[in-house]
Structure formats: C-alpha cells, structure tokens
Write an enzyme that holds these catalytic residues in place. Structure first.
Site, mmCIF file in Angstrom:
data_model
loop_
_atom_site.group_PDB
_atom_site.id
_atom_site.type_symbol
_atom_site.label_atom_id
_atom_site.label_comp_id
_atom_site.label_asym_id
_atom_site.label_seq_id
_atom_site.Cartn_x
_atom_site.Cartn_y
_atom_site.Cartn_z
ATOM 1 N N GLU A 180 6.754 -6.774 1.550
ATOM 2 C CA GLU A 180 6.049 -7.632 1.988
ATOM 3 C C GLU A 180 5.259 -8.073 1.877
ATOM 4 O O GLU A 180 3.967 -8.721 2.712
ATOM 5 C CB GLU A 180 5.249 -5.209 1.724
ATOM 6 C CG GLU A 180 5.574 -4.304 2.235
ATOM 7 C CD GLU A 180 5.493 -3.790 4.199
ATOM 8 O OE1 GLU A 180 4.126 -4.338 4.536
ATOM 9 O OE2 GLU A 180 6.062 -2.833 4.683
ATOM 10 N N ARG B 183 -10.861 10.020 1.632
ATOM 11 C CA ARG B 183 -10.630 10.265 2.745
ATOM 12 C C ARG B 183 -11.772 11.558 3.158
ATOM 13 O O ARG B 183 -12.089 12.159 3.922
ATOM 14 C CB ARG B 183 -8.724 11.489 2.882
ATOM 15 C CG ARG B 183 -8.084 9.800 2.438
ATOM 16 C CD ARG B 183 -6.666 10.682 3.081
ATOM 17 N NE ARG B 183 -5.394 9.618 3.260
ATOM 18 C CZ ARG B 183 -4.543 9.455 2.615
ATOM 19 N NH1 ARG B 183 -3.811 11.575 2.456
ATOM 20 N NH2 ARG B 183 -3.520 9.108 2.827
ATOM 21 N N LYS C 57 1.148 10.436 5.350
ATOM 22 C CA LYS C 57 1.207 9.152 5.702
ATOM 23 C C LYS C 57 2.725 7.589 4.991
ATOM 24 O O LYS C 57 2.668 6.783 5.640
ATOM 25 C CB LYS C 57 -0.137 8.243 5.362
ATOM 26 C CG LYS C 57 -1.469 8.488 5.562
ATOM 27 C CD LYS C 57 -2.271 7.145 5.446
ATOM 28 C CE LYS C 57 -3.577 8.307 6.186
ATOM 29 N NZ LYS C 57 -4.555 7.811 6.112
ATOM 30 N N LYS D 184 -2.136 -1.625 -3.468
ATOM 31 C CA LYS D 184 -3.153 -0.712 -4.377
ATOM 32 C C LYS D 184 -2.102 1.351 -3.984
ATOM 33 O O LYS D 184 -1.271 0.706 -2.826
ATOM 34 C CB LYS D 184 -4.079 0.009 -2.586
ATOM 35 C CG LYS D 184 -4.352 1.083 -2.484
ATOM 36 C CD LYS D 184 -5.531 0.532 -0.858
ATOM 37 C CE LYS D 184 -5.863 2.637 -0.412
ATOM 38 N NZ LYS D 184 -6.131 1.968 0.535
ATOM 39 N N LYS E 123 0.331 -1.112 -0.180
ATOM 40 C CA LYS E 123 0.097 -0.234 0.322
ATOM 41 C C LYS E 123 0.393 1.455 -0.004
ATOM 42 O O LYS E 123 1.536 1.736 0.613
ATOM 43 C CB LYS E 123 -1.123 0.055 1.261
ATOM 44 C CG LYS E 123 -1.681 1.490 1.441
ATOM 45 C CD LYS E 123 -2.838 1.496 2.541
ATOM 46 C CE LYS E 123 -3.890 2.183 2.323
ATOM 47 N NZ LYS E 123 -4.760 2.148 3.523
ATOM 48 N N TYR F 144 -15.070 0.705 -7.423
ATOM 49 C CA TYR F 144 -15.785 1.735 -7.588
ATOM 50 C C TYR F 144 -17.149 1.960 -8.688
ATOM 51 O O TYR F 144 -17.579 1.714 -8.911
ATOM 52 C CB TYR F 144 -15.768 3.103 -7.218
ATOM 53 C CG TYR F 144 -15.328 3.408 -5.088
ATOM 54 C CD1 TYR F 144 -15.671 3.391 -4.661
ATOM 55 C CD2 TYR F 144 -13.606 3.306 -5.942
ATOM 56 C CE1 TYR F 144 -14.626 3.126 -3.339
ATOM 57 C CE2 TYR F 144 -13.296 3.675 -5.458
ATOM 58 C CZ TYR F 144 -13.597 3.153 -3.431
ATOM 59 O OH TYR F 144 -12.649 2.938 -2.293
#
Ligand code: PBG
Length: 336
Positions: A244, A215, A228, A259, A205, A324
């Site tokens: 990861e 957000r 972040k 992502k 990510k 989406y």
C-alpha cells in the site's frame, strides 16, 4: 541502520546500570527525542459561534465552532505545533448518499480552513479526503447495495481535494483507502495548479476498533452501514502495508501514515525502513480515550503514559504523530 549486536558483552565487565545511574548519564545516552515539531493536532469543527461541545468518548476533546477553533488553534500554534488537522461534524440534514456536501466549496470544513489560514497563515492545515463525515451511509466511498464503489468514488475524492486546496489547505490526507486515489488526486491538484499542496496518504489504514470515539465526534457512528473491512486493511497483515505504502509513494504521496498507531508500531518501523520517506503515525481516538479513561479513575499517571506512548512512535521510526494529546504534550515539552 542495522545495529551490530556484541555477543561478547557480559557481566561483570559490562554493567548496564552504569549508563542509567543518574540524570545526566541517562540524558547523555538517550536515543529517542520527542519534540513539539513532531506533533500534529487533530481538531473537530461544528456550525455556530462561541460553541465548545464535549465529545463524551474523548474526555478533554471538543467540537468547536469556527470562531473558537481559530482561538484554540492559535494556542497550539503558540506552543510550536507545526500542523493541525480539521475534521467537520456537519448537520445531519446535509448528509446524503452521494455525500455532495463534501465537494461544496462553502461547506463547514472549507469555511473553517479559510478562516484559520486567514487568521493564522503560519500554521499548517491538513484535511481528510474521504466521504464519511458527509455521507448518510457513514462510509468513506459511495455505498450501493452493500458495496463500496471504488472507481465511481475517485472523481468525488478529487473534487473534494480541490475545494479543500482552494480553501487554503496545505496537506491533503486521503483517508478513504480507495485504490488509485492518490494518483488521481495528485493529477487533479497538478492540473489545477496546486503544485505545492502536499499529500499525506493514509497508506496503511487498518479496519480498526479504535476509531469509535472519532466516529462519535464527526457523527458517523450511528449512520454507518456495516463495517469498513472491504477497503480498510486486515489487522493481521503487514506485507500488504508495504505494498500500500509503495503504491501511494509511486502515485505521488509526499508522506505516508500508519493508522492506528500503538497496535501497529511494527508496521511503522517496516515502512520507514523500506521507503525512507516522511512517515507518520496516527495515535487515534480510541488510543487517546484509553489513556484518558484510565487516568481519570487514577489507574495510570496521565503525563507519564502519554509521553511514553508518543516516544514509542518516534522510537519505531515515525517522523511525527497525529495525536489528540498534542497540546498537552507540547506544554510539557516546552516546560522541560
Ligand atoms: C475517516 C477517518 C477516520 C479516522 C480519521 N479519518 C475514521 C474511520 O476511518 O472510520 C479515525 C481517527 C481517529 O479514530 O482518531 N475516514
């Protein structure tokens, strides 16, 4: 699998256009197939009843109250979509520095999951494990003096996974990027007899600019202190993505995710080829917004670019896509 490149091919004995000359030839030689089985639909839930609230930066995406959400997910289910993800936009007053609402078994998300699983037991439900929708600091982990605390966050993430599993969630999606979280969440699920609850780890990510509209949807953008970058990945890296994913798999992830999607197609391909585990792409909010916005002003043909985008994830090696566009894509795929 390695493809054998035939350097001996040349014109005019080879004419590449022969396999493209008409519809049946193109269908026959088509390599990648997008199906409704590949789609995961992310949704947003708010308090109230009969509510359907627009998200300005995501035209065509809404926050639904639980009752409406059930009806909307029913449509997705009837279209054949196997899995939905539910994200909560909770009341600002409930957001605290310790994000304690995340572990409340009766929080908005848990109530939504319970209702959806009760009314539509056949549809898979996935939930994020991360503190950001519940935190007054807008971060995925505990925030203290400008730092995101790793080890202190882990027990909260485990507790959050447990309330979601108790509510009936089928797939836990740790999206927080704290080190060690997958192993600890797996252990606490197992200790509490949730042996069949799966983990889809947000393994690679990235600290991306494409999450902005999301957000807005969960109401974390105005709270977010800083960025972040100390826990989400640097967009310049791909070796790190392999490490990861490898660690998450070793810690018990059943599936991995990359992502955002489109800017990281190379990473999807790498991870799928390295590990041969179910691999998913998150076609995130900003990617959705780009296509919607450009099509709304007539610069792109929406259905064409949407299906082309979703197909690109499959071609890169993804087994499925959180998107989406899921319901719109499913409608088109069903008709064809
Ligand atoms: C929360 C989370 C984010 C997204 C999914 N889970 C935002 C973030 O990490 O800031 C983004 C999804 C999207 O943009 O569609 N950790």
């Amino acid at each position: 699998m390695e493809k054998i490149i035939k350097f001996t091919e040349h014109f005019p004995s080879t004419r590449m256009r022969r396999n493209r000359k008409n519809s049946w030839a193109r269908r026959l030689t088509s390599e990648t197939h997008l199906s409704v089985d590949d789609l995961i639909w992310p949704t947003f839930v708010i308090e109230g009843s009969g509510e359907k609230k627009r998200i300005k930066s995501m035209p065509g995406v809404y926050c639904y109250s639980i009752d409406v959400l059930v009806d909307e997910i029913r449509i997705a289910y009837e279209l054949g979509i196997p899995l939905v993800a539910i994200f909560p936009h909770i009341d600002e007053k409930l957001k605290t520095p310790d994000a304690r609402e995340a572990v409340n078994p009766d929080n908005l998300l848990c109530r939504a999951v319970r209702e959806v699983k009760q009314k539509l037991p056949e549809v898979g439900v996935m939930c994020d494990v991360a503190l950001d929708p519940f935190s007054s600091d807008g971060h995925d982990g505990l925030y203290q003096n400008g730092q995101i605390l790793n080890d202190e966050t882990l027990p909260i993430l485990c507790a959050q996974a447990l309330v979601q599993a108790e509510a009936g969630c089928d797939i836990i999606g740790p999206s927080d990027m704290m080190d060690g979280r997958v192993g600890q969440i797996r252990a606490s699920l197992d200790e509490n007899k949730f042996l069949d609850v799966s983990i889809m780890a947000y393994s690679a990510k990235y600290a991306s600019g494409f999450y902005g509209p999301f957000r807005d949807a969960v109401g974390s953008s105005k709270n977010l202190k800083g960025d972040k970058k100390t826990y989400q990945m640097d967009p310049t890296n791909s070796d790190e993505a392999i490490r990861e994913a490898g660690m998450d798999i070793a810690e018990g992830a059943d599936m991995v995710m990359i992502k955002p999607g489109l800017p990281y197609l190379d990473v999807i391909k790498l991870i799928k080829q390295c590990f041969c585990v179910p691999t998913f792409a998150y076609n995130v909010s900003g990617e959705y917004a780009m296509l919607k916005a450009a099509s709304e002003v007539g610069w792109l043909d929406y259905n064409t670019v949407m299906l082309e985008t979703l197909t690109s994830f499959k071609r890169a090696g993804a087994d499925g896509i959180l998107t989406y566009h899921a319901r719109e894509a499913a409608l088109i795929l069903k008709k064809s």
